[in-house]
Motif scaffolding. Structure first.
Motif, PDB file in Angstrom:
ATOM      1  N   SER A  70       9.301  81.286  41.543  1.00 10.87           N
ATOM      2  CA  SER A  70       8.643  81.300  42.841  1.00 10.87           C
ATOM      3  C   SER A  70       8.511  79.861  43.310  1.00 10.87           C
ATOM      4  O   SER A  70       8.042  79.001  42.561  1.00 10.87           O
ATOM      5  N   TYR A 114      13.427  88.408  37.497  1.00 13.36           N
ATOM      6  CA  TYR A 114      12.668  87.359  38.188  1.00 13.36           C
ATOM      7  C   TYR A 114      13.158  85.988  37.731  1.00 13.36           C
ATOM      8  O   TYR A 114      13.339  85.747  36.531  1.00 13.36           O
ATOM      9  N   ASN A 167      10.192  83.932  46.561  1.00 14.31           N
ATOM     10  CA  ASN A 167      10.464  84.497  45.245  1.00 14.31           C
ATOM     11  C   ASN A 167      11.948  84.788  45.065  1.00 14.31           C
ATOM     12  O   ASN A 167      12.568  85.440  45.906  1.00 14.31           O
TER      13      ASN A 167
END
Length: 219
Positions: A17, A14, A69
């Motif tokens: 966002s 990740y 994202n």
């Protein structure tokens, strides 16, 4: 041009966002975006691709998650998977929906690092009005699209193949920039085919740039 190496999607991490386009990561490197209606199985596809069941979060309320994202698939964050908000927005005010649609169109047509779009459609309900709108935007930008007809495990092989042929016939006006395949996140059907396409989109230009760097401008 053949791809000499493949991306290890299991290494996906990740990044961030972004609630607006202005807050997206720097527009460099290469990225592939995933888009689809809220219940098309987009998060399940990303989770299967990365073999991480928690990579892309799902929302029980369609349209609730409106963040863009970003996930990195290399150590330098130069290759990315982008999870676009599920479109449809049944529970979202019309002004919010219209604003996001404008942002989405701008992203598809102006994001320089975007190399391809994966458009997910439930095989039982393909080519909705908004699907066609997405294809129109991508086509206007010269953006290659790979359609994933998801949830093929819900149909027998014959009907699934018939649906694929019907969609491919409908896509003929878009030319070679748009292709379609079957996909099932639970069974992994079509996963290798998807990874092969993503590898091409994410790595080909890097290879071309490396070749250009090897050419002596004095010659």
């Amino acid at each position: 041009m053949s791809v000499s190496h493949s991306v290890n999607y299991r290494r996906a991490q990740y990044m961030k966002s972004a609630p607006t386009l202005a807050q997206c990561p720097k527009d460099s490197g290469a990225e592939v975006a995933f888009a689809g209606r809220s219940n098309a199985g987009k998060s399940s596809a990303i989770n299967r691709l990365t073999e991480n069941g928690k990579m892309a979060k799902t929302s029980k309320t369609p349209g609730r998650t409106q963040l863009i994202n970003f996930f990195s698939v290399d150590a330098a964050d130069a290759m990315r998977i982008v999870d676009l908000p599920g479109y449809g927005f049944a529970k979202v005010p019309i002004k919010v929906k219209q604003e996001w649609e404008r942002n989405l169109e701008y992203y598809l047509q102006h994001r320089q690092s975007l190399r391809g779009l994966v458009l997910l459609m439930d095989i039982r309900h393909p080519l909705t009005e908004f699907d066609t709108t997405m294809l129109t935007w991508a086509h206007a930008a010269g953006m290659p699209v790979r359609i994933l007809l998801t949830k093929t495990d819900k149909l027998k092989r014959g009907p699934a193949q018939a649906a694929l042929l019907q969609v491919r016939k409908a896509l003929q006006p878009y030319g070679g920039l748009v292709s379609a395949q079957l996909f099932s996140a639970p069974r992994g059907d079509g996963l290798d085919e998807l990874r092969e396409q993503l590898d091409i989109w994410l790595t080909t230009r890097f290879e071309d740039e490396e070749l250009d760097a090897d050419i002596d401008p004095e010659v």
